[in-house]
Scaffold this active site. Structure first.
Site, PDB file in Angstrom:
ATOM      1  N   THR A 389       4.371  11.548  21.042  1.00  0.00           N
ATOM      2  CA  THR A 389       2.971  11.347  21.369  1.00  0.00           C
ATOM      3  C   THR A 389       2.249  12.137  20.297  1.00  0.00           C
ATOM      4  O   THR A 389       2.877  12.750  19.457  1.00  0.00           O
ATOM      5  CB  THR A 389       2.782  11.893  22.806  1.00  0.00           C
ATOM      6  OG1 THR A 389       3.506  11.046  23.682  1.00  0.00           O
ATOM      7  CG2 THR A 389       1.361  12.004  23.249  1.00  0.00           C
ATOM      8  N   THR A 407      -0.808   8.112  22.656  1.00  0.00           N
ATOM      9  CA  THR A 407       0.632   7.834  22.565  1.00  0.00           C
ATOM     10  C   THR A 407       0.988   6.365  22.564  1.00  0.00           C
ATOM     11  O   THR A 407       0.218   5.522  23.055  1.00  0.00           O
ATOM     12  CB  THR A 407       1.345   8.509  23.765  1.00  0.00           C
ATOM     13  OG1 THR A 407       2.744   8.433  23.586  1.00  0.00           O
ATOM     14  CG2 THR A 407       0.984   7.871  25.086  1.00  0.00           C
ATOM     15  N   SER A 461       2.403  12.859  31.247  1.00  0.00           N
ATOM     16  CA  SER A 461       2.423  14.331  31.190  1.00  0.00           C
ATOM     17  C   SER A 461       1.381  14.860  30.207  1.00  0.00           C
ATOM     18  O   SER A 461       1.286  16.076  29.997  1.00  0.00           O
ATOM     19  CB  SER A 461       3.799  14.829  30.739  1.00  0.00           C
ATOM     20  OG  SER A 461       4.768  14.484  31.678  1.00  0.00           O
ATOM     21  N   GLY A 481       5.286  15.658  23.282  1.00  0.00           N
ATOM     22  CA  GLY A 481       6.536  16.279  23.750  1.00  0.00           C
ATOM     23  C   GLY A 481       7.024  15.759  25.081  1.00  0.00           C
ATOM     24  O   GLY A 481       7.834  16.415  25.729  1.00  0.00           O
TER      25      GLY A 481
HETATM   26  N1  GLY Z   1       4.325   8.834  27.246  1.00  0.00           N
HETATM   27  C1  GLY Z   1       4.193  10.231  27.374  1.00  0.00           C
HETATM   28  C2  GLY Z   1       3.291  10.645  28.467  1.00  0.00           C
HETATM   29  O1  GLY Z   1       2.338   9.940  28.736  1.00  0.00           O
HETATM   30  O2  GLY Z   1       3.499  11.660  29.068  1.00  0.00           O
END
Ligand code: GLY
Length: 578
Positions: A389, A407, A461, A481
């Site tokens: 991301t 991301t 996240s 991360g």
């Molecule tokens: N794809 C990573 C997140 O959204 O946490």
């Protein structure tokens, strides 16, 4: 005697080499410091604004926007589009993200431009006939893609806060796509590593494919992407969600068995949401609400450790590490059960954010033994996720601040380029819990709260965050991360607030991570003193060394009103200011 002369010559050589190195270092510092001043630990500080992002070209674009009178949101929009050109593993048009904003006068807001499941999606779409998860389906190819949110997000952010014209903030990315950008060494290596996947998932397309290996300094021009950006520049959201680009996305879906329809695209809307707020040791924390788990989990972690004297214990001391690990274990257990898209699932946000709840969760913690994750369930309430991301932090001359994490999920997302449009599609569907209890790519588990449903946003996240001190801007922080995003932001905040590190030192500090399941403490190589690690192992902690954790890009406002950048040395991240 000969040996002595050799040693003397070596010493002389080393001395001269070191002196030359020192002179070069000082010269570099002075050069990069033009317009700035030297702060704590020789960090360069600026007065009028700053941009910290994952790529030097994107930071340069953002800085130019600030210098030409744009505000933090103008610069954020320009950086988002620039990253879509120069940082294809995570910068995107075909993905999504979150913005947390704080104006110089203290107005706060957060924008959710997370992808959504297509209308044709269904709970068991990634299961085989025996009910087992087919993980590749949510990871690769068009079926892995959610309805992209980034373009509508940028349009909405600009409509609400932008000062410069839309065309002015999109144009720098278009120029980079048309005229080309030079690959860094890291990028050349990553592109070479992905060649096989690009060929596999993109038959008949030649994006980022050439006969020879990529090398640092190679110029990459992207005419199809430039064309897409010119439509976005001229038509705004319709340039992407309607007309030729939407038709190309639909064609890509039809060719590869994906689900995103013209209607999914036309109806996609980014949403303004009320930020999660709380306090930590007198600092106000402004962060992202669901569908990110990041903000709630960050506040829970801060509240868990607040009663303890971390600064007295010291940075990465036994007690500090143990307390952080046990807090993370419990918070990630909650994440797995209680968090999901608030438009589909009733997230017990208020209860999770009670300080007393975090204190209660640590009640069964015993300093002499590691808690077993099997003994921890989500608290009673009265992802696979990716490393790839990207985050950027921006502050403008007036002190308006933008914290943006964006991301494609995996590195280069689903690996599918939209033919004729030149951009990559996300593989964000894998952030759903495709089967309750089955861990995703990063070992995260989930349940009903994050099940696949048509039109629902997958749990994230991503934790773009802003901190205030005494009513004034204090810090802008975030990171990529995957599951480690939350802990990296958390530990970066502790590094500044509790351990008095400069922004750059806080960002560079090695990190460690526990996410409930698997029951392991993941430790960046060198993060823990070997004696600390040994003592923790004696208490029953399983410690597993791994590569870099996080890639934080952050800005700190010093008490003298200067901005100190923290650009993560794990990548090509660059802080520029004026
Ligand atoms: N794809 C990573 C997140 O959204 O946490």
């Amino acid at each position: 005697m000969k040996r002595f002369t050799e040693i003397l010559n070596t010493l002389k050589f080393n001395f001269i080499t070191r002196s030359i190195t020192a002179v070069i270092a000082i010269a570099t510092l002075v050069t990069s410091c033009v317009g700035g001043q030297l702060g704590k630990n020789n960090s360069v500080e600026f007065k009028n604004g700053m941009v910290v992002s994952a790529h030097p070209e994107a930071s340069r674009v953002g800085l130019n926007i600030l210098k030409s009178g744009g505000n933090a949101v103008d610069a954020a929009v320009a950086v988002q589009f620039a990253l879509a050109v120069v940082y294809p593993n995570a910068g995107n048009l075909g993905g999504g993200g979150f913005l947390v904003y704080r104006s110089s006068t203290g107005e706060i807001s957060s924008l959710d431009f997370r992808e959504k499941a297509p209308a044709a999606a269904s709970r068991n779409m990634y299961l085989d006939s025996a009910g087992n998860a087919i993980t590749d389906k949510s990871l690769y190819g068009p079926l892995a893609a959610g309805v992209p949110g980034s373009v509508d997000g940028m349009v909405k952010a600009h409509q609400k806060y932008g000062r410069l014209s839309w065309a002015r903030v999109v144009q720098p990315a278009l120029d980079l796509a048309l005229n080309g950008y030079k690959l860094t060494e890291n990028q050349a290596r990553e592109l070479n590593g992905n060649r096989a996947d690009f060929l596999k998932y993109n038959p008949g397309k030649e994006y980022y494919i050439q006969a020879e290996q990529w090398k640092a300094g190679d110029l990459v021009k992207q005419p199809d992407l430039a064309n897409t950006l010119s439509l976005i520049r001229d038509k705004g959201r319709d340039g992407f969600y309607d007309g030729p680009v939407a038709a190309l996305i639909e064609a890509e879906m039809k060719a590869g068995g994906g689900m995103i329809s013209a209607n999914d695209l036309r109806s996609y809307q980014a949403v303004w949401r009320k930020p999660v707020t709380g306090t930590y040791r007198g600092y106000k924390v402004i962060t992202m609400p669901p569908p990110s788990s990041g903000g709630i989990a960050l506040m829970q972690l801060l509240k868990s450790v607040e009663p303890y004297p971390l600064s007295r214990w010291g940075f990465n001391a036994d007690s500090t590490v143990q307390l952080i690990v046990e807090s993370e274990r419990r918070v990630y257990a909650d994440r797995a059960t209680h968090l999901g898209d608030p438009d589909f699932y009733s997230v017990p946000q208020q209860a999770l954010l009670e300080s007393s709840y975090s204190r209660l969760r640590l009640e069964n913690f015993n300093w002499s033994r590691a808690t077993l994750s099997s003994d921890i369930q989500a608290g009673k309430i009265n992802g696979k996720e990716s490393e790839e991301t990207t985050h950027f932090s921006i502050v403008d001359r007036d002190g308006n601040a933008a914290s943006v994490t964006t991301t494609l999920n995996g590195s280069y997302g689903s690996k599918v380029f939209v033919k004729g449009a030149g951009f990559l599609l996300n593989n964000e569907m894998d952030d759903f819990s495709v089967k309750p209890g089955t861990p995703n790519m990063y070992g995260l588990v989930g349940g009903e709260a994050n099940s696949v449903q048509p039109g629902k946003r997958m749990l994230s996240s991503m934790t773009p965050t802003i901190l205030e001190k005494d009513g004034d801007l204090f810090m802008i922080v975030g990171t990529p991360g995957g599951s480690t995003i939350i802990t990296s932001v958390f530990q970066t905040i502790l590094n500044v607030v509790d351990f008095d590190k400069s922004m750059q030192a806080a960002v560079n500090a090695k990190k460690f991570h526990h996410q409930w399941l698997p029951d392991e403490v993941f430790v960046e190589k060198g993060a823990l003193d070997s004696l600390v690690a040994l003592r923790l192992q004696e208490k029953g902690y399983k410690i597993t060394e791994r590569g870099p954790i996080g890639r934080v890009d952050a800005i700190l406002k010093t008490k003298w009103g200067y901005y100190q950048g923290g650009a993560d040395s794990r990548g090509d991240d660059t802080a520029l200011g004026w």
